[in-house]
Design a protein around this motif. Structure first.
Motif, PDB file in Angstrom:
ATOM      1  N   GLY A 125       0.782  -1.231   0.000  1.00 33.22           N
ATOM      2  CA  GLY A 125       0.000   0.000   0.000  1.00 33.22           C
ATOM      3  C   GLY A 125       0.805   1.267   0.000  1.00 33.22           C
ATOM      4  O   GLY A 125       0.236   2.358   0.001  1.00 33.22           O
ATOM      5  N   ALA A 126       2.138   1.173  -0.006  1.00 36.87           N
ATOM      6  CA  ALA A 126       2.987   2.359  -0.023  1.00 36.87           C
ATOM      7  C   ALA A 126       4.225   2.059  -0.868  1.00 36.87           C
ATOM      8  O   ALA A 126       4.797   0.981  -0.772  1.00 36.87           O
ATOM      9  N   ALA A 127       4.630   3.028  -1.674  1.00 39.19           N
ATOM     10  CA  ALA A 127       5.822   2.885  -2.501  1.00 39.19           C
ATOM     11  C   ALA A 127       6.684   4.126  -2.339  1.00 39.19           C
ATOM     12  O   ALA A 127       6.168   5.245  -2.268  1.00 39.19           O
ATOM     13  N   LEU A 128       7.995   3.915  -2.268  1.00 39.67           N
ATOM     14  CA  LEU A 128       8.938   5.016  -2.044  1.00 39.67           C
ATOM     15  C   LEU A 128      10.054   4.954  -3.078  1.00 39.67           C
ATOM     16  O   LEU A 128      10.687   3.911  -3.265  1.00 39.67           O
ATOM     17  N   LEU A 129      10.279   6.094  -3.721  1.00 42.65           N
ATOM     18  CA  LEU A 129      11.355   6.234  -4.698  1.00 42.65           C
ATOM     19  C   LEU A 129      12.346   7.274  -4.214  1.00 42.65           C
ATOM     20  O   LEU A 129      11.961   8.391  -3.864  1.00 42.65           O
ATOM     21  N   ALA A 130      13.620   6.906  -4.154  1.00 44.07           N
ATOM     22  CA  ALA A 130      14.719   7.842  -3.938  1.00 44.07           C
ATOM     23  C   ALA A 130      15.485   7.940  -5.262  1.00 44.07           C
ATOM     24  O   ALA A 130      15.210   7.181  -6.201  1.00 44.07           O
ATOM     25  N   PRO A 131      16.453   8.849  -5.375  1.00 40.57           N
ATOM     26  CA  PRO A 131      17.130   8.994  -6.669  1.00 40.57           C
ATOM     27  C   PRO A 131      17.744   7.724  -7.227  1.00 40.57           C
ATOM     28  O   PRO A 131      17.827   7.552  -8.448  1.00 40.57           O
ATOM     29  N   ASP A 132      18.182   6.794  -6.348  1.00 42.33           N
ATOM     30  CA  ASP A 132      18.832   5.583  -6.856  1.00 42.33           C
ATOM     31  C   ASP A 132      18.284   4.301  -6.249  1.00 42.33           C
ATOM     32  O   ASP A 132      18.918   3.251  -6.337  1.00 42.33           O
ATOM     33  N   SER A 133      17.092   4.350  -5.644  1.00 38.87           N
ATOM     34  CA  SER A 133      16.523   3.143  -5.037  1.00 38.87           C
ATOM     35  C   SER A 133      15.005   3.228  -5.041  1.00 38.87           C
ATOM     36  O   SER A 133      14.418   4.306  -5.166  1.00 38.87           O
ATOM     37  N   VAL A 134      14.372   2.067  -4.881  1.00 38.41           N
ATOM     38  CA  VAL A 134      12.922   2.008  -4.903  1.00 38.41           C
ATOM     39  C   VAL A 134      12.464   0.851  -4.021  1.00 38.41           C
ATOM     40  O   VAL A 134      13.165  -0.169  -3.898  1.00 38.41           O
ATOM     41  N   ARG A 135      11.314   1.009  -3.390  1.00 36.11           N
ATOM     42  CA  ARG A 135      10.766  -0.084  -2.585  1.00 36.11           C
ATOM     43  C   ARG A 135       9.249  -0.008  -2.580  1.00 36.11           C
ATOM     44  O   ARG A 135       8.662   1.050  -2.787  1.00 36.11           O
ATOM     45  N   TYR A 136       8.641  -1.174  -2.326  1.00 33.90           N
ATOM     46  CA  TYR A 136       7.199  -1.259  -2.160  1.00 33.90           C
ATOM     47  C   TYR A 136       6.930  -1.891  -0.816  1.00 33.90           C
ATOM     48  O   TYR A 136       7.502  -2.927  -0.474  1.00 33.90           O
ATOM     49  N   GLY A 137       6.038  -1.279  -0.029  1.00 35.21           N
ATOM     50  CA  GLY A 137       5.698  -1.793   1.288  1.00 35.21           C
ATOM     51  C   GLY A 137       6.466  -1.098   2.387  1.00 35.21           C
ATOM     52  O   GLY A 137       7.478  -0.433   2.153  1.00 35.21           O
ATOM     53  N   GLU A 138       5.980  -1.273   3.618  1.00 34.94           N
ATOM     54  CA  GLU A 138       6.595  -0.650   4.780  1.00 34.94           C
ATOM     55  C   GLU A 138       6.111  -1.343   6.048  1.00 34.94           C
ATOM     56  O   GLU A 138       5.087  -2.038   6.039  1.00 34.94           O
ATOM     57  N   CYS A 139       6.843  -1.156   7.131  1.00 34.06           N
ATOM     58  CA  CYS A 139       6.417  -1.672   8.434  1.00 34.06           C
ATOM     59  C   CYS A 139       5.411  -0.701   9.038  1.00 34.06           C
ATOM     60  O   CYS A 139       5.696   0.490   9.182  1.00 34.06           O
ATOM     61  N   ARG A 140       4.260  -1.187   9.371  1.00 33.16           N
ATOM     62  CA  ARG A 140       3.260  -0.354  10.053  1.00 33.16           C
ATOM     63  C   ARG A 140       2.248  -1.256  10.751  1.00 33.16           C
ATOM     64  O   ARG A 140       2.108  -2.440  10.422  1.00 33.16           O
ATOM     65  N   SER A 141       1.536  -0.665  11.702  1.00 35.61           N
ATOM     66  CA  SER A 141       0.572  -1.439  12.482  1.00 35.61           C
ATOM     67  C   SER A 141      -0.865  -1.192  12.052  1.00 35.61           C
ATOM     68  O   SER A 141      -1.779  -1.891  12.504  1.00 35.61           O
ATOM     69  N   GLY A 142      -1.085  -0.215  11.165  1.00 32.83           N
ATOM     70  CA  GLY A 142      -2.446   0.097  10.740  1.00 32.83           C
ATOM     71  C   GLY A 142      -2.551   0.289   9.250  1.00 32.83           C
ATOM     72  O   GLY A 142      -1.735  -0.213   8.478  1.00 32.83           O
ATOM     73  N   VAL A 143      -3.560   1.035   8.855  1.00 33.38           N
ATOM     74  CA  VAL A 143      -3.827   1.254   7.437  1.00 33.38           C
ATOM     75  C   VAL A 143      -3.072   2.496   6.954  1.00 33.38           C
ATOM     76  O   VAL A 143      -2.606   3.313   7.746  1.00 33.38           O
ATOM     77  N   THR A 144      -2.943   2.633   5.650  1.00 35.26           N
ATOM     78  CA  THR A 144      -2.389   3.855   5.085  1.00 35.26           C
ATOM     79  C   THR A 144      -3.429   4.977   5.216  1.00 35.26           C
ATOM     80  O   THR A 144      -4.625   4.726   5.410  1.00 35.26           O
ATOM     81  N   SER A 145      -2.979   6.204   5.085  1.00 32.16           N
ATOM     82  CA  SER A 145      -3.917   7.333   5.111  1.00 32.16           C
ATOM     83  C   SER A 145      -4.922   7.228   3.967  1.00 32.16           C
ATOM     84  O   SER A 145      -6.103   7.567   4.122  1.00 32.16           O
ATOM     85  N   MET A 146      -4.468   6.756   2.811  1.00 32.74           N
ATOM     86  CA  MET A 146      -5.382   6.578   1.687  1.00 32.74           C
ATOM     87  C   MET A 146      -6.409   5.494   1.965  1.00 32.74           C
ATOM     88  O   MET A 146      -7.577   5.603   1.594  1.00 32.74           O
ATOM     89  N   GLU A 147      -5.977   4.431   2.623  1.00 32.65           N
ATOM     90  CA  GLU A 147      -6.909   3.359   2.970  1.00 32.65           C
ATOM     91  C   GLU A 147      -7.959   3.871   3.945  1.00 32.65           C
ATOM     92  O   GLU A 147      -9.136   3.519   3.853  1.00 32.65           O
ATOM     93  N   ALA A 148      -7.533   4.714   4.908  1.00 33.82           N
ATOM     94  CA  ALA A 148      -8.475   5.272   5.883  1.00 33.82           C
ATOM     95  C   ALA A 148      -9.477   6.207   5.212  1.00 33.82           C
ATOM     96  O   ALA A 148     -10.633   6.302   5.632  1.00 33.82           O
ATOM     97  N   ALA A 149      -9.033   6.882   4.147  1.00 36.65           N
ATOM     98  CA  ALA A 149      -9.917   7.842   3.484  1.00 36.65           C
ATOM     99  C   ALA A 149     -10.753   7.215   2.377  1.00 36.65           C
ATOM    100  O   ALA A 149     -11.946   7.500   2.252  1.00 36.65           O
ATOM    101  N   TYR A 150     -10.130   6.344   1.561  1.00 38.62           N
ATOM    102  CA  TYR A 150     -10.810   5.842   0.375  1.00 38.62           C
ATOM    103  C   TYR A 150     -10.810   4.324   0.252  1.00 38.62           C
ATOM    104  O   TYR A 150     -11.190   3.787  -0.797  1.00 38.62           O
ATOM    105  N   GLY A 151     -10.411   3.616   1.301  1.00 40.43           N
ATOM    106  CA  GLY A 151     -10.498   2.170   1.301  1.00 40.43           C
ATOM    107  C   GLY A 151     -11.932   1.708   1.480  1.00 40.43           C
ATOM    108  O   GLY A 151     -12.865   2.528   1.527  1.00 40.43           O
ATOM    109  N   PRO A 152     -12.146   0.397   1.595  1.00 42.00           N
ATOM    110  CA  PRO A 152     -13.514  -0.128   1.724  1.00 42.00           C
ATOM    111  C   PRO A 152     -14.294   0.475   2.884  1.00 42.00           C
ATOM    112  O   PRO A 152     -15.522   0.600   2.817  1.00 42.00           O
ATOM    113  N   LYS A 153     -13.605   0.858   3.954  1.00 41.50           N
ATOM    114  CA  LYS A 153     -14.273   1.469   5.111  1.00 41.50           C
ATOM    115  C   LYS A 153     -13.864   2.926   5.289  1.00 41.50           C
ATOM    116  O   LYS A 153     -13.923   3.482   6.379  1.00 41.50           O
ATOM    117  N   GLY A 154     -13.444   3.551   4.196  1.00 40.92           N
ATOM    118  CA  GLY A 154     -12.941   4.917   4.265  1.00 40.92           C
ATOM    119  C   GLY A 154     -14.003   5.949   4.591  1.00 40.92           C
ATOM    120  O   GLY A 154     -15.195   5.744   4.318  1.00 40.92           O
TER     121      GLY A 154
END
Length: 225
Positions: A125-154
């Motif tokens: 649910g989260a992707a991060l791009l730096a000038p020379d690296s990229v990743r998908y995903g992150e450590c978290r205990s809850g939903v993304t802000s987008m999920e809270a706003a526009y997810g199934p229960k947003g």
């Protein structure tokens, strides 16, 4: 009847029919899209503090072209520690960060953090791009802000609901990084380095760039005794 026929001929009307054999061309690859799509006016997406933020028209992805100090991101729609004086010693790095309302799980090979040794809580649910690296995903205990706003229960409210929409096919650029809304998702990348990602509700793609361990052709690897 004759007058009606002359009227049709005189107005130059034409009738178009769909070609059942027509196959639309596939979407451009993400990096090609970023390199060639037209740039939008960045002023329309400024969130203050040299940050460009947007949301897609279908409200599935929200992104910021912003800066990071270590793991601390400067995001106008989330509480963060970017401006904490304790982080002033960390270098400022331009980044692109996207969150999704619904999203695929990270592939095992793309999990880049053991989440404080627990190996639990690395979510998509989260992707991060730096000038020379990229990743998908992150450590978290809850939903993304987008999920809270526009997810199934947003709640369909809050700061994300106020972000400007980046029209499909348009590009935004800040500090050498670009993001483009297209193909039912968002692509972000550093075109010159060949590093980027594409994210959508259905899938994601990471583009890590050239293998840095590969010696370029023609390089002189000989050593003088």
């Amino acid at each position: 009847m004759l007058a009606a026929l002359f009227l049709v001929a005189g107005t130059g009307c034409s009738v178009t029919t769909s070609d059942p054999s027509y196959v639309p061309p596939p979407p451009r690859p993400p990096m090609e899209q970023l390199e060639n799509a037209p740039l939008a006016d960045a002023k329309q997406f400024s969130s203050g503090g040299d940050v460009l933020s947007f949301i897609t028209a279908d409200r599935t992805v929200a992104c910021s072209l912003t800066s990071a100090r270590g793991e601390h991101l400067n995001l106008p729609y989330e509480q963060n520690s970017y401006s904490n004086a304790a982080n002033n010693k960390l270098p400022i790095v331009p980044v692109a960060y996207c969150e999704l309302a619904t999203y695929p799980a990270p592939k095992p090979g793309d999990i880049k953090d053991d989440c404080a040794g627990t190996n639990l809580g690395y979510l998509g649910g989260a992707a991060l791009l730096a000038p020379d690296s990229v990743r998908y995903g992150e450590c978290r205990s809850g939903v993304t802000s987008m999920e809270a706003a526009y997810g199934p229960k947003g709640n369909k409210a809050g700061p994300l609901a106020q972000l400007p929409v980046l029209a499909d096919g348009q590009n935004l650029e800040r500090n050498g990084l670009r993001c483009s809304a297209y193909n039912a998702g968002v692509a972000c990348g550093n075109v010159s380095a060949g590093v980027g990602f594409f994210v959508s509700a259905e899938r994601y793609e990471l583009i890590p760039g050239p293998d840095k361990s590969t010696v370029s052709p023609g390089a002189d690897t000989s050593k003088t005794p």
